[in-house]
Write an enzyme that holds these catalytic residues in place. Structure first.
Site, mmCIF file in Angstrom:
data_model
loop_
_atom_site.group_PDB
_atom_site.id
_atom_site.type_symbol
_atom_site.label_atom_id
_atom_site.label_comp_id
_atom_site.label_asym_id
_atom_site.label_seq_id
_atom_site.Cartn_x
_atom_site.Cartn_y
_atom_site.Cartn_z
ATOM 1 N N HIS A 31 117.734 37.821 -9.173
ATOM 2 C CA HIS A 31 118.316 37.390 -7.895
ATOM 3 C C HIS A 31 119.830 37.211 -8.008
ATOM 4 O O HIS A 31 120.422 36.415 -7.273
ATOM 5 C CB HIS A 31 117.688 36.087 -7.402
ATOM 6 C CG HIS A 31 116.205 36.140 -7.247
ATOM 7 N ND1 HIS A 31 115.582 36.515 -6.071
ATOM 8 C CD2 HIS A 31 115.200 35.877 -8.138
ATOM 9 C CE1 HIS A 31 114.274 36.466 -6.236
ATOM 10 N NE2 HIS A 31 114.019 36.088 -7.481
ATOM 11 N N SER A 65 144.829 50.125 -7.608
ATOM 12 C CA SER A 65 145.355 49.672 -6.322
ATOM 13 C C SER A 65 146.745 50.224 -6.103
ATOM 14 O O SER A 65 147.533 50.366 -7.039
ATOM 15 C CB SER A 65 145.396 48.143 -6.279
ATOM 16 O OG SER A 65 146.048 47.680 -5.111
ATOM 17 N N LYS A 115 145.658 46.261 -11.495
ATOM 18 C CA LYS A 115 144.237 46.254 -11.109
ATOM 19 C C LYS A 115 143.564 47.548 -11.543
ATOM 20 O O LYS A 115 144.090 48.640 -11.322
ATOM 21 C CB LYS A 115 144.104 46.083 -9.602
ATOM 22 C CG LYS A 115 142.685 45.749 -9.124
ATOM 23 C CD LYS A 115 142.708 45.403 -7.636
ATOM 24 C CE LYS A 115 141.384 44.841 -7.169
ATOM 25 N NZ LYS A 115 140.300 45.822 -7.250
ATOM 26 N N GLU A 142 131.342 53.861 -9.225
ATOM 27 C CA GLU A 142 131.462 53.982 -7.770
ATOM 28 C C GLU A 142 131.248 55.426 -7.316
ATOM 29 O O GLU A 142 130.547 55.686 -6.329
ATOM 30 C CB GLU A 142 132.840 53.491 -7.325
ATOM 31 C CG GLU A 142 132.998 51.982 -7.423
ATOM 32 C CD GLU A 142 134.401 51.500 -7.100
ATOM 33 O OE1 GLU A 142 134.598 50.282 -7.018
ATOM 34 O OE2 GLU A 142 135.313 52.351 -6.946
#
Length: 461
Positions: free
Chosen positions: A183, A313, A319, A326
């Protein structure tokens, strides 16, 4: 620059065709009629058509039905397409006549032109290149052959490579214990070997199920001709064709036991697509687990650090994002969508012919390509290079209140729950609170709450 044209004729009359085109009238009619999308038939499908024309010519020559010199010229012309030449001569839109007749005639015409140039005499697209065939068995066979080639040569090796990379990574991390999660919440400890082993099992199961689905795909429609009866094909054609095609591709094909099944349905391809969807689901789960485990580096889970591949970014310096997982997840989403299209198209078998064959070909081949490329990317640019942040993992393990589960058999569930809540509320290691709230010694607690021992399962003695 003004393009020059020539006049070609077919059964419907005259058509203007670009002077330099190898195709003829029927292809041009399809180009003119089907301006639907920017997609043309996939290269593996076109090359499968060439394999079919080549094997058919060889077979018809062996059966004494086609002159040897014409068969040889067709063989040579088809081979040039198989080798990657003249692919620009296949301009027809995916969204065309549902039988794919236009694409079959495109192949017939290009090969006939090339063969005619070689022989310096006329080779007919219909009477010679299409001898003993119909679009209605050629196009389903082209789907089957192209899928088999792509699955055997690209997808299965890619999945095997991903499995091998997972096996190597899990072995290198066999003794590294981490917090398990259910969970998305902290659960009992486990090892990286156990977690990656679950991923590997998903990939291995998917690969096995694809192999199983391929048995039906390799039983070919060729020989059924127009409606499945085999009209205009020699009774010996189907078996000899499958043998010749098997020799040319170095893969094992057989004639279908029921041509009516192959022409009126695409059940074998729908089943294969279902297994590709399952594979996509497995790969998306792995990709998303990698993203979650990599999240941070400070405010996220931070179990691992994926390879830094590119700036993440345009505005936030430093970043770095999990770009490979992805990309793989998006590819898997496309495969899942493709399966829906294939499912809808698969039920379009009206009486003796499925009439959504080109879109089935487009989607199934795209799914195979996406999965193969994503498997390689995940293996080489994510799995192989990630590092484990053991210091971060050990801090979380030490404070994990769920470790108290191991004390249930000793102190009971309710007492264990009380200790867990207090440890979480106070942000203290579970062992410290348990030492205060039970009669167990520190040594006993260290043994009972050892994460490495707990990762082995069972009851701690």
């Amino acid at each position: 620059m003004t393009r020059e044209f020539r006049i070609e004729k077919d059964s419907m009359g005259e058509v203007r065709v670009p002077q330099d085109a190898l195709y003829q009238a029927q292809t041009q009619r399809a180009v003119d009629n089907f301006a639907i999308s920017r997609y043309t038939m996939p290269q593996p499908f076109v090359q499968a058509l060439a394999y079919i024309k080549q094997a058919a010519a060889v077979t018809n020559a062996q059966l004494g039905l086609l002159e040897g010199d014409i068969a040889a010229a067709i063989d040579e012309a088809a081979q040039s397409i198989i080798d990657g030449q003249y692919l620009d001569q296949f301009p027809i839109d995916v969204f065309q006549t549902g039988s794919g007749t236009s694409s079959n005639m495109n192949a017939n015409e290009v090969i006939a032109t090339l063969a005619s140039q070689h022989l310096h005499s006329t080779v007919s697209p219909n009477d010679h290149v299409n001898m003993g065939q119909s679009s209605n068995d050629v196009v389903p066979t082209a789907i089957q052959v192209s899928c088999t080639l792509e699955v055997e040569q690209r997808l299965l090796p890619a999945l095997a490579h991903l499995s091998t990379q997972l096996a190597a990574k899990k072995q290198s991390l066999a003794n590294v214990v981490k917090t398990g999660r259910t969970h998305l919440m902290d659960a009992m400890p486990m090892t990286f070997e156990q977690e990656l082993g679950g991923w590997q099992a998903q990939i291995d199961h998917a690969r096995h199920n694809i192999i199983h689905a391929m048995t039906a795909v390799k039983a070919l429609a060729q020989g059924g001709t127009a409606v499945g009866t085999g009209i205009n094909a020699d009774p010996r054609f189907a078996a000899a064709f499958a043998d010749n095609l098997s020799q040319a591709t170095r893969l094992s094909f057989v004639p279908s036991e029921n041509f009516f099944f192959n022409l009126s349905s695409q059940d074998a391809i729908v089943a294969l697509s279902g297994q590709l969807k399952t594979t996509a689901v497995a790969m998306m789960k792995i990709a998303n687990d990698l993203r979650w485990m990599n999240s941070g580096p400070l405010a996220g889970i931070g179990d691992i650090e994926l390879p830094a591949l590119q700036p993440g970014s345009s505005i936030m310096p430093g970043k770095v994002n999990p770009v490979i997982p992805e990309a793989a997840a998006m590819a898997c989403a496309q495969v899942i969508g493709n399966d829906t299209t294939i499912t809808v198209a698969g039920q379009a078998g009206n009486f003796q012919l499925n009439v959504m064959l080109p879109v089935i070909a487009h989607n199934i081949l795209e799914s195979i390509e996406l999965l193969a490329n994503s498997a390689i990317a995940l293996a080489d640019k994510a799995i192989a290079g990630f590092i484990v942040r053991e210091d971060h993992i050990n801090i979380a393990l030490g404070k994990n209140p769920i470790l108290v589960t191991a004390l249930n058999p000793v102190i009971g569930y309710l007492k264990a729950a009380e200790i867990a809540k207090q440890a979480y509320k106070e942000g203290r290691p579970i062992i410290d609170v348990a030492a205060e709230k039970t009669s167990l010694t520190r040594q006993e607690l260290e043994h009972l709450l050892d994460p490495a021992t707990l990762a082995k399962g069972g009851i701690v003695e």
